[in-house]
Write an enzyme that holds these catalytic residues in place. Sequence first.
Site, PDB file in Angstrom:
ATOM      1  N   ASN A   1     -30.181  14.234   7.272  1.00 28.41           N
ATOM      2  CA  ASN A   1     -30.185  14.861   8.597  1.00 28.41           C
ATOM      3  C   ASN A   1     -29.538  16.250   8.524  1.00 28.41           C
ATOM      4  O   ASN A   1     -30.025  17.217   9.118  1.00 28.41           O
ATOM      5  CB  ASN A   1     -29.390  14.026   9.612  1.00 28.41           C
ATOM      6  CG  ASN A   1     -30.027  12.678   9.919  1.00 28.41           C
ATOM      7  OD1 ASN A   1     -31.156  12.407   9.537  1.00 28.41           O
ATOM      8  ND2 ASN A   1     -29.280  11.826  10.615  1.00 28.41           N
TER       9      ASN A   1
ATOM     10  N   TYR B   1     -29.920  -2.406   8.163  1.00 27.74           N
ATOM     11  CA  TYR B   1     -30.408  -3.408   7.204  1.00 27.74           C
ATOM     12  C   TYR B   1     -30.428  -2.695   5.853  1.00 27.74           C
ATOM     13  O   TYR B   1     -31.462  -2.218   5.397  1.00 27.74           O
ATOM     14  CB  TYR B   1     -31.817  -3.886   7.597  1.00 27.74           C
ATOM     15  CG  TYR B   1     -31.843  -4.516   8.977  1.00 27.74           C
ATOM     16  CD1 TYR B   1     -31.937  -3.728  10.118  1.00 27.74           C
ATOM     17  CD2 TYR B   1     -31.749  -5.892   9.131  1.00 27.74           C
ATOM     18  CE1 TYR B   1     -31.940  -4.286  11.387  1.00 27.74           C
ATOM     19  CE2 TYR B   1     -31.757  -6.471  10.401  1.00 27.74           C
ATOM     20  CZ  TYR B   1     -31.845  -5.665  11.514  1.00 27.74           C
ATOM     21  OH  TYR B   1     -31.843  -6.223  12.771  1.00 27.74           O
TER      22      TYR B   1
ATOM     23  N   ALA C   1     -15.192  20.761  19.870  1.00 28.50           N
ATOM     24  CA  ALA C   1     -14.535  20.522  18.579  1.00 28.50           C
ATOM     25  C   ALA C   1     -13.386  21.511  18.388  1.00 28.50           C
ATOM     26  O   ALA C   1     -13.308  22.534  19.068  1.00 28.50           O
ATOM     27  CB  ALA C   1     -15.541  20.673  17.445  1.00 28.50           C
TER      28      ALA C   1
ATOM     29  N   ASP D   1     -24.309  15.090  12.830  1.00 22.34           N
ATOM     30  CA  ASP D   1     -24.996  15.694  11.689  1.00 22.34           C
ATOM     31  C   ASP D   1     -25.525  17.079  12.057  1.00 22.34           C
ATOM     32  O   ASP D   1     -25.451  18.023  11.249  1.00 22.34           O
ATOM     33  CB  ASP D   1     -26.150  14.799  11.228  1.00 22.34           C
ATOM     34  CG  ASP D   1     -25.660  13.442  10.750  1.00 22.34           C
ATOM     35  OD1 ASP D   1     -24.487  13.352  10.322  1.00 22.34           O
ATOM     36  OD2 ASP D   1     -26.435  12.478  10.816  1.00 22.34           O
TER      37      ASP D   1
HETATM   38  N1  LIG Z   1     -22.420  14.425  25.325  1.00 23.72           N
HETATM   39  C1  LIG Z   1     -22.330  15.588  24.656  1.00 23.72           C
HETATM   40  N2  LIG Z   1     -22.441  16.762  25.315  1.00 23.72           N
HETATM   41  C2  LIG Z   1     -22.369  17.940  24.662  1.00 23.72           C
HETATM   42  N3  LIG Z   1     -22.175  18.042  23.332  1.00 23.72           N
HETATM   43  C3  LIG Z   1     -22.051  16.907  22.618  1.00 23.72           C
HETATM   44  C4  LIG Z   1     -22.110  15.629  23.242  1.00 23.72           C
HETATM   45  N4  LIG Z   1     -21.947  14.691  22.293  1.00 23.72           N
HETATM   46  C5  LIG Z   1     -21.783  15.358  21.124  1.00 23.72           C
HETATM   47  N5  LIG Z   1     -21.839  16.689  21.316  1.00 23.72           N
HETATM   48  C6  LIG Z   1     -21.720  17.738  20.300  1.00 23.72           C
HETATM   49  O1  LIG Z   1     -21.929  17.170  19.015  1.00 23.72           O
HETATM   50  C7  LIG Z   1     -20.730  17.198  18.247  1.00 23.72           C
HETATM   51  C8  LIG Z   1     -20.593  15.934  17.448  1.00 23.72           C
HETATM   52  O2  LIG Z   1     -20.526  14.831  18.309  1.00 23.72           O
HETATM   53  P1  LIG Z   1     -19.437  13.693  18.119  1.00 23.72           P
HETATM   54  O3  LIG Z   1     -19.825  12.571  19.024  1.00 23.72           O
HETATM   55  O4  LIG Z   1     -18.087  14.269  18.279  1.00 23.72           O
HETATM   56  O5  LIG Z   1     -19.607  13.327  16.577  1.00 23.72           O
HETATM   57  P2  LIG Z   1     -20.317  12.090  15.874  1.00 23.72           P
HETATM   58  O6  LIG Z   1     -21.746  12.086  16.348  1.00 23.72           O
HETATM   59  O7  LIG Z   1     -20.192  12.411  14.440  1.00 23.72           O
HETATM   60  O8  LIG Z   1     -19.560  10.873  16.298  1.00 23.72           O
HETATM   61  C9  LIG Z   1     -19.600  17.455  19.225  1.00 23.72           C
HETATM   62  O9  LIG Z   1     -18.511  18.078  18.575  1.00 23.72           O
HETATM   63  C10 LIG Z   1     -20.303  18.341  20.240  1.00 23.72           C
HETATM   64  O10 LIG Z   1     -20.419  19.650  19.742  1.00 23.72           O
HETATM   65  O1  LIG Z   2     -26.817   7.236   7.399  1.00 25.31           O
HETATM   66  C1  LIG Z   2     -26.258   6.519   8.234  1.00 25.31           C
HETATM   67  O2  LIG Z   2     -25.482   5.593   7.956  1.00 25.31           O
HETATM   68  C2  LIG Z   2     -26.474   6.739   9.618  1.00 25.31           C
HETATM   69  O3  LIG Z   2     -25.794   6.143  10.391  1.00 25.31           O
HETATM   70  C3  LIG Z   2     -27.476   7.709  10.058  1.00 25.31           C
HETATM   71  C4  LIG Z   2     -27.023   8.141  11.430  1.00 25.31           C
HETATM   72  O4  LIG Z   2     -27.978   7.822  12.376  1.00 25.31           O
HETATM   73  C5  LIG Z   2     -26.578   9.545  11.467  1.00 25.31           C
HETATM   74  O5  LIG Z   2     -25.642   9.832  10.478  1.00 25.31           O
HETATM   75  C6  LIG Z   2     -26.086   9.948  12.831  1.00 25.31           C
HETATM   76  O6  LIG Z   2     -24.696  10.002  12.928  1.00 25.31           O
HETATM   77  P1  LIG Z   2     -23.948  10.985  13.939  1.00 25.31           P
HETATM   78  O7  LIG Z   2     -24.527  12.347  13.721  1.00 25.31           O
HETATM   79  O8  LIG Z   2     -22.521  10.908  13.547  1.00 25.31           O
HETATM   80  O9  LIG Z   2     -24.229  10.471  15.322  1.00 25.31           O
END
Ligand SMILES: Nc1ncnc2c1ncn2[C@@H]1O[C@H](COP(=O)(O)OP(=O)(O)O)[C@@H](O)[C@H]1O
Ligand SMILES: O=C(O)C(=O)C[C@H](O)[C@H](O)COP(=O)(O)O
Length: 320
Positions: free
Chosen positions: A43, A109, A235, A261
Amino acid sequence: MADARDPRVVTLGETMALVRATEVGSLRHAPAVALGIGGAESNVAIGLRRLGVDSSWLGRVGDDSLGERVVREIRAEGVDVRAVVDCGAPTGLMVKERPTAASTAVFYYRAGSAGSRLTPGDVTAGWIEEADLLHVSGITALISESGRATLHAAIDRARAAGVRVSFDVNYRSALADPDAAGPKLRALAERADVVFGGAEELVLMFPGDDPDAAARRLLDTGCSQVVLKLGADGATVFQPGTVVEGPGFRIDAVDTVGAGDAFVAGYLSGMLAGLEVADTLGRANTCGAMACLTPGDWEAGPSLRDVEAFQRGDADPVRR
Ligand SMILES: Nc1ncnc2c1ncn2[C@@H]1O[C@H](COP(=O)(O)OP(=O)(O)O)[C@@H](O)[C@H]1O
Ligand SMILES: O=C(O)C(=O)C[C@H](O)[C@H](O)COP(=O)(O)O
């Protein structure tokens, strides 16, 4: 899309086939699903490519149609793909359900999957040494012992060659308990130049500390930047002597899986382009927010033109 050039960011990990509910409600009753692919590191590689940065992804896939799908889709995005076809295990699978309009549930899985059988020997000579940056995530450390060994070997090689290392903690509770995961993830984070993590992930690595203190502990071990992801709140970047905060964008999120990602891709692209930290953070927060606007792990990853349109406040960024 930019002309093909030598890869600048290399990343390795597991990419799975992704089955996604197309409608709200339990999969128990869903009449149809959509098939795609997803994996944290690919990603990021795709997100980087959209933003004009050359990227390369390496991983194992099964000798099956889903493995071919993984390779085809990542390659179709312009990412250089180094796939090892494993005849002894299937391609892993990830299932995304939307129990309600406001929630997403993910099921993996992947136990014993081809992607989890990555070994240090899979990493081609010169691949890391010729890159500008190696990006890895904690998922690979928790899917198997050979995955964890591969990460340490890859970091050894990057450091020996003077290649910067970025690490997204990406703790997945389905893979290990917090107590078992914490020390393994911390050992990797302490070897990285740039670390990305959420508040809970930083505390997981440094139990007893709050997220800010945990970030400063990583700086003390030699990391140059620790990026604390705060969901809708944006962030914060910790560097020795400075802290930079970047607010999140107000959006109506459809699917927040994949935001992290996209954020990492935005951040690394800004960093590699030599932007100021505040601008890098602004780009990362934009990419993260935009990733929340459509379903799918990586499909909404923006181009630089999309990022600029979003930051100008254009109601609908143009996609061509
Ligand atoms: N609901 C939201 N509204 C706006 N920006 C978001 C939202 N959720 C995530 N983001 C953006 O994506 C980034 C990563 O999301 P976050 O949920 O903190 O990380 P992860 O997906 O790794 O758990 C945040 O720092 C922000 O910039
Ligand atoms: O490879 C893995 O184990 C995964 O879980 C793929 C996830 O769908 C992404 O890594 C999304 O993760 P976030 O961007 O943190 O929401």
